[in-house]
Design a protein around this motif. Structure first.
Motif, PDB file in Angstrom:
ATOM      1  N   ALA A  31       0.854  -1.181   0.000  1.00 48.33           N
ATOM      2  CA  ALA A  31       0.000   0.000   0.000  1.00 48.33           C
ATOM      3  C   ALA A  31       0.890   1.231   0.000  1.00 48.33           C
ATOM      4  CB  ALA A  31      -0.893  -0.007   1.233  1.00 48.33           C
ATOM      5  N   PRO A  32       0.532   2.224  -0.814  1.00 50.46           N
ATOM      6  CA  PRO A  32       1.383   3.404  -0.852  1.00 50.46           C
ATOM      7  C   PRO A  32       1.362   4.130   0.491  1.00 50.46           C
ATOM      8  CG  PRO A  32      -0.622   3.758  -2.117  1.00 50.46           C
ATOM      9  CD  PRO A  32      -0.624   2.326  -1.673  1.00 50.46           C
ATOM     10  N   PRO A  33       2.522   4.590   0.933  1.00 47.54           N
ATOM     11  CA  PRO A  33       2.541   5.297   2.204  1.00 47.54           C
ATOM     12  C   PRO A  33       1.866   6.647   2.072  1.00 47.54           C
ATOM     13  CG  PRO A  33       4.669   5.436   1.151  1.00 47.54           C
ATOM     14  CD  PRO A  33       3.814   4.532   0.302  1.00 47.54           C
ATOM     15  N   PRO A  34       1.274   7.141   3.146  1.00 42.62           N
ATOM     16  CA  PRO A  34       0.683   8.465   3.062  1.00 42.62           C
ATOM     17  C   PRO A  34       1.778   9.503   2.843  1.00 42.62           C
ATOM     18  CG  PRO A  34       0.631   7.652   5.321  1.00 42.62           C
ATOM     19  CD  PRO A  34       1.141   6.542   4.463  1.00 42.62           C
ATOM     20  N   ASP A  56      -8.426  10.695   4.889  1.00 38.96           N
ATOM     21  CA  ASP A  56      -7.975   9.363   4.464  1.00 38.96           C
ATOM     22  C   ASP A  56      -8.486   9.043   3.061  1.00 38.96           C
ATOM     23  OD1 ASP A  56      -6.541   8.990   6.799  1.00 38.96           O
ATOM     24  OD2 ASP A  56      -8.067   7.718   7.739  1.00 38.96           O
ATOM     25  N   GLN A  57      -9.746   9.408   2.785  1.00 33.02           N
ATOM     26  CA  GLN A  57     -10.294   9.180   1.439  1.00 33.02           C
ATOM     27  C   GLN A  57      -9.558  10.015   0.398  1.00 33.02           C
ATOM     28  OE1 GLN A  57     -14.507   9.940   1.711  1.00 33.02           O
ATOM     29  NE2 GLN A  57     -14.964   7.780   2.088  1.00 33.02           N
ATOM     30  N   LEU A  58      -9.307  11.277   0.741  1.00 30.73           N
ATOM     31  CA  LEU A  58      -8.563  12.142  -0.181  1.00 30.73           C
ATOM     32  C   LEU A  58      -7.182  11.562  -0.458  1.00 30.73           C
ATOM     33  CD1 LEU A  58      -9.413  15.719   1.171  1.00 30.73           C
ATOM     34  CD2 LEU A  58     -10.070  14.754  -1.046  1.00 30.73           C
ATOM     35  N   GLU A  59      -6.522  11.106   0.586  1.00 32.99           N
ATOM     36  CA  GLU A  59      -5.173  10.555   0.431  1.00 32.99           C
ATOM     37  C   GLU A  59      -5.185   9.290  -0.425  1.00 32.99           C
ATOM     38  OE1 GLU A  59      -1.082  10.741   0.814  1.00 32.99           O
ATOM     39  OE2 GLU A  59      -2.562  12.229   1.385  1.00 32.99           O
ATOM     40  N   VAL A  64      -3.534   7.172  -5.987  1.00 34.63           N
ATOM     41  CA  VAL A  64      -3.737   6.605  -7.324  1.00 34.63           C
ATOM     42  C   VAL A  64      -3.324   7.627  -8.385  1.00 34.63           C
ATOM     43  CG1 VAL A  64      -5.480   5.746  -8.946  1.00 34.63           C
ATOM     44  CG2 VAL A  64      -5.558   5.055  -6.533  1.00 34.63           C
ATOM     45  N   THR A  65      -3.776   8.871  -8.204  1.00 32.94           N
ATOM     46  CA  THR A  65      -3.429   9.938  -9.147  1.00 32.94           C
ATOM     47  C   THR A  65      -1.921  10.139  -9.191  1.00 32.94           C
ATOM     48  OG1 THR A  65      -5.528  11.060  -8.743  1.00 32.94           O
ATOM     49  CG2 THR A  65      -3.751  12.398  -9.660  1.00 32.94           C
ATOM     50  N   ARG A  66      -1.306  10.229  -8.017  1.00 38.37           N
ATOM     51  CA  ARG A  66       0.133  10.458  -7.929  1.00 38.37           C
ATOM     52  C   ARG A  66       0.900   9.307  -8.594  1.00 38.37           C
ATOM     53  NH1 ARG A  66       1.099  11.405  -2.402  1.00 38.37           N
ATOM     54  NH2 ARG A  66       0.864   9.173  -2.147  1.00 38.37           N
TER      55      ARG A  66
END
Length: 144
Positions: A31-34, A56-59, A64-66
């Motif tokens: 999982a990508p780190p925050p 958390d939802q925004l992150e 995915v976008t990043r």
């Protein structure tokens, strides 16, 4: 004979489990780190449950976008490397590849700022002031 078949079945089952374990460890992405800012916000600002969930939802969406934009940037960099290798000078392919890299970098920065402002929109005015200080500190941090 039956013992031998049972032993083979047990060995096959254990090997299959080991294969699944190795496959999960090596082949599946973690999982990508925050982002650093996301962690700072959670640590430095007292968020209520709704805010935590929204952030958390925004992150998660931004991860995915990043990832997509970073993949595009890596591909652009690979094309730049190929153009440099092919032209051995600042030729038209190199110039075109540089422009593509710059567009990707700009798109990543714009998406990051949109994400930052979306995070800020979830905060109360008193929290937003702290958030603004954190953002400025991150943007001006030269320690690396």
């Amino acid at each position: 004979m039956l013992r031998r078949h049972l032993l083979i079945m047990v060995i096959a089952f254990v090997a299959a489990l080991a294969g699944v374990w190795v496959g999960c460890r090596l082949m599946m992405p973690a999982a990508p780190p925050p982002s650093d800012l996301h962690a700072l916000v959670h640590r430095e600002i007292a968020l209520d449950a709704r805010q935590k969930g929204a952030l958390d939802q925004l992150e998660a969406r931004f991860a995915v976008t990043r990832a997509g934009l970073q993949a595009r940037l890596r591909a652009d960099n690979a094309r730049l490397a190929a153009a440099i290798e092919a032209e051995h000078r600042d030729g038209p392919r190199v110039a075109q590849a540089i422009d593509a890299v710059h567009r990707s970098m700009g798109d990543l920065q714009k998406a990051t700022l949109a994400h930052v402002f979306a995070m800020r929109a979830q905060l109360r005015p008193d929290q937003a002031a702290t958030f603004d200080r954190l953002v400025v500190a991150k943007l001006t941090d030269t320690a690396g």
